[in-house]
Design an enzyme around this catalytic site. Structure first.
Site, mmCIF file in Angstrom:
data_model
loop_
_atom_site.group_PDB
_atom_site.id
_atom_site.type_symbol
_atom_site.label_atom_id
_atom_site.label_comp_id
_atom_site.label_asym_id
_atom_site.label_seq_id
_atom_site.Cartn_x
_atom_site.Cartn_y
_atom_site.Cartn_z
ATOM 1 C CG ASP A 69 -2.082 0.977 1.072
ATOM 2 O OD1 ASP A 69 -1.853 2.083 0.530
ATOM 3 O OD2 ASP A 69 -3.198 0.636 1.482
ATOM 4 C CB ILE B 92 -0.357 4.193 8.586
ATOM 5 C CG1 ILE B 92 0.621 3.078 8.954
ATOM 6 C CG2 ILE B 92 -1.519 4.207 9.588
ATOM 7 C CD1 ILE B 92 1.267 3.257 10.319
ATOM 8 C CG HIS B 93 -4.284 4.898 3.623
ATOM 9 N ND1 HIS B 93 -5.483 4.706 2.992
ATOM 10 C CD2 HIS B 93 -3.544 3.801 3.333
ATOM 11 C CE1 HIS B 93 -5.474 3.553 2.334
ATOM 12 N NE2 HIS B 93 -4.300 2.982 2.542
ATOM 13 N N GLY B 94 -6.417 6.002 5.993
ATOM 14 C CA GLY B 94 -7.750 5.713 6.539
ATOM 15 C C GLY B 94 -8.147 4.257 6.507
ATOM 16 C CB ALA C 80 -5.790 4.176 10.464
#
Length: 303
Positions: free
Chosen positions: A154, A158-160, A163
């Site tokens: 990805d 760390i994104h929506g 997370a």
């Protein structure tokens, strides 16, 4: 008059701006940016930089959710422009309050107060929270091949989606971000630490460092998501004897000379070469953007 730059996943920021203008009229001190699936952080940073430069004074940036790509990218912009404030929680009540002149801290309180049962709806009692005892990793230091069950490519790291959706679906206790370039990037590391969900441990490691820790049994007993930006990093891990039975290809942004193989995935010739190498090593490679979607055979997609 204060300036506001709205940034969100998809058209949410633009729609929120349009909805507020139905009530408060047009406000030239408000601009909105849509982050699209085909964009990466650098693309979005360029959009934010351009939009912010069009204001006469530095704007306050309002993003949709903390830990998402819009929030992480806004923090990257903030690193070079410390006079810019960044807030998550973009909503119609919040934006309406600030465009009417309410100070941001008071506007946030008003937006929170606006979230309440309406009419005959009764407020539900919150269940009592139970605190889980932190699991202790195995201290075995003998280097033997170990298996990483949850592996995702990805580019946004760390994104929506990671997370929230993946963290909850997999019940993660740790996120491991691997990449030699990431370890050397202090700005990116700061953003990752901010974006990491509360209660989830974070490791940011080189490929060699990650392989050594994995094969020493350090993470046995923990539920770990291994995150990388491209298949080349996973190829390094496999060469360091880390077992990767399954690899989820989530997001790889469009680049010059890349080929779109899914809505959120574009590959270069080098990527295809790395995927074929991993496939030959026995890794099952699939595409799954979010947990609710079915898995698709990725090797079929890149033929």
């Amino acid at each position: 008059m204060a300036n506001f730059l709205l940034v969100s996943h998809g058209e949410y920021a633009k729609a929120t701006k349009a909805s507020v203008e139905m009530i408060a009229g047009e406000h030239k001190n408000v601009k909105a940016i849509a982050f699209k699936q085909t964009m990466n952080q650098d693309d979005l940073l360029e959009e934010i930089t351009k939009a912010a430069s069009e204001f006469d004074e530095a704007p306050t940036i309002l993003v949709d959710i903390a830990g998402g790509t819009p929030a992480n990218t806004a923090q990257r912009y903030q690193q070079k422009h410390p006079d810019v404030a960044v807030y998550s929680g973009l909503s119609m009540p919040l934006l309406l309050a600030v465009v009417m002149g309410t100070p941001i801290d008071e506007a946030i309180k008003q937006a929170i107060d606006n979230m309440a049962p309406v009419g005959l709806t009764k407020k539900k009692e919150e269940p009592k929270k139970t605190i889980k005892k932190e699991e202790t990793p195995n201290k075995n230091v003998t280097l033997t091949p170990h298996t990483m069950q949850n592996v995702r490519i990805d580019e946004r790291l760390i994104h929506g989606q990671v997370a929230t959706m993946w963290t909850n679906a997999l019940k993660l206790t740790r996120i491991m971000v691997v990449g030699d370039d990431i370890v050397k990037n202090d700005v990116l590391k700061t953003g990752l630490k901010t974006a990491c969900p509360h209660g989830v441990h974070l490791s940011i490691l080189t490929a060699h460092g990650a392989a050594r820790r994995i094969n020493s049994g350090k993470y046995v007993g923990q539920t770990v998501l291994l995150l990388v930006k491209n298949p080349g990093v996973l190829r390094q891990l496999v060469d360091f004897d880390v077992k990767l039975p399954e690899i989820n290809v989530g997001n790889m942004s469009t680049k010059p000379h890349s080929r779109q193989v899914a809505k959120s995935v574009a590959v270069l010739d080098k990527d295809v070469e790395d995927f074929e190498y991993l496939d030959q090593k026995g890794c099952h490679i699939y595409h799954q953007m979010v947990p609710s979607e079915p898995k698709e055979d990725f090797m079929e997609m890149i033929k």
